[in-house]
Design a protein around this motif. Sequence first.
Motif, PDB file in Angstrom:
ATOM      1  N   GLN A 117      42.812  42.109 -17.915  1.00 55.40           N
ATOM      2  CA  GLN A 117      42.725  41.592 -16.555  1.00 55.40           C
ATOM      3  C   GLN A 117      41.318  41.175 -16.142  1.00 55.40           C
ATOM      4  O   GLN A 117      41.163  40.391 -15.209  1.00 55.40           O
ATOM      5  CB  GLN A 117      43.294  42.634 -15.575  1.00 55.40           C
ATOM      6  N   ARG A 169      47.726  48.785 -14.815  1.00 52.13           N
ATOM      7  CA  ARG A 169      47.699  47.379 -14.412  1.00 52.13           C
ATOM      8  C   ARG A 169      47.623  47.233 -12.889  1.00 52.13           C
ATOM      9  O   ARG A 169      46.850  46.413 -12.371  1.00 52.13           O
ATOM     10  CB  ARG A 169      48.990  46.732 -14.948  1.00 52.13           C
ATOM     11  N   VAL A 183      44.245  47.341 -20.984  1.00 50.75           N
ATOM     12  CA  VAL A 183      44.716  46.781 -19.710  1.00 50.75           C
ATOM     13  C   VAL A 183      43.539  46.247 -18.891  1.00 50.75           C
ATOM     14  O   VAL A 183      43.603  45.148 -18.330  1.00 50.75           O
ATOM     15  CB  VAL A 183      45.517  47.840 -18.926  1.00 50.75           C
TER      16      VAL A 183
END
Length: 446
Positions: A316, A107, A312
């Motif tokens: 995002q 992340r 992840v």
Amino acid sequence: MSIAVKKDAAADSSLKIVRDATCTFCGCVCDDIDLTVKGQQIVEAKQACELGTPWFLNQRIDARPSCLIAGQPASVADGIERAAQILAGAKYPLIYGLSDTTCEAQRVAVAIGDWIGGIVDTPTSVCHGPTGVAFQGVGEVTCSLGEIANRGDLIIFWGSNPAESHPRHFSKYSLLPQGMFLPNGRADRTCVVVDVQKTASVDAADLFLQIKPGRDFEALWILRALAQGLELDAAETESETGVPLSAWQDLMTRMKAARFGVLLFGMGLTMTSGKHINTEAVLALVRDMNAYTRFVAKPMRGGGNVTGADNVVTWQTGYPFGVNLSRGYPRFNPGEYTTAETLARGEVDAAMIVASDPMTVLDPAACEQLAAIPLISLHSQQSPTTRAATVAFTTATYGINTPGTVYRMDDVPIPLRPAFDSPHPSDLEILSGIERRVKQLKAAAR
Ligand code: SF4
């Protein structure tokens, strides 16, 4: 044997037992491993398979300093400063790897990619990338491995050899478990293997269809046609696929009769000719089958936390790999924004490689470019990539030394239970430091 070890462990205060540790060697991500630990060494890994056991027992603390700059020992703080300067000053930086670290570290790495306007890519671009492309076009009818264990009565492995690549898949999830709706375990299931060659997994199957190499697409569309009840020419079908039409008809009959069908596909399908259109054909076939019964498809993902990386990066940016953030918003175009190609074209001017060793797998042109530009590496073990790095961080090993989260191949998050401490910082600590400094440098440059 196990009782003797328990007694020894109880009697010897230098031994520590870590229960329900997680193995990240393959996509099964088994979280039922009991480790016996002596100091900084794992001496036993109960429940681990023939791949997982040596992976646990060979874990060692790397003797290198935690940071090297241009090959010379340096403080971690100096390494973070140098890395941030390189990334913040680059015009077209690349962040690659991420498949062997925690979701928490992934992340932060994606956030750095956003701050520096770079490319974020993972090894998915060289394994199940076509699957990610097909998901975007067709979608996915899916389920967890637990549902397969409890319900899957027809299991098809296509271009995948779990007997060797995922040794506990049969026993934990797909063939042997006595499930809620399969009280007799293996006897309640039918297993089919479709492949271009006879693999070790064929021994566990009820049915083996050996198709011609490179004809997965044709074979899948024959099944789609049969699902619709279309008539096909027998001679042409056999000449296209190497398998008689009657065998395909028999398989379709079984697929329609299944109560919960499962098609598990591997790189034998995704990285052979056709690539993402093969995967699209799988996903479309499985979607078609839901007109008759419940049917799902799952990729047989490989080791580490590559599934976590897909998740992840998708949280995002909206895309699973090969994402270009240089315009301040994400763009996805495999082949244009993926690592092998951008490096080979000489476009990338700085790179940060997290928990990966691309120097051993990329083409020579890509490796030459990687060696020619400022390179930052984070890795728990030495490799050709760490040796070529301008800034090389030696990191703690995720799951062995650090906690965190990884994703199983069915997108289920699993916690890590570390075995022993490392003197080296975690990927998360290094990346968090780099992100803080990159933000400062970018703010000052505005
Ligand atoms: S099946 Fe895979 S995750 Fe499970 S113990 Fe073996 S290597 Fe590890």
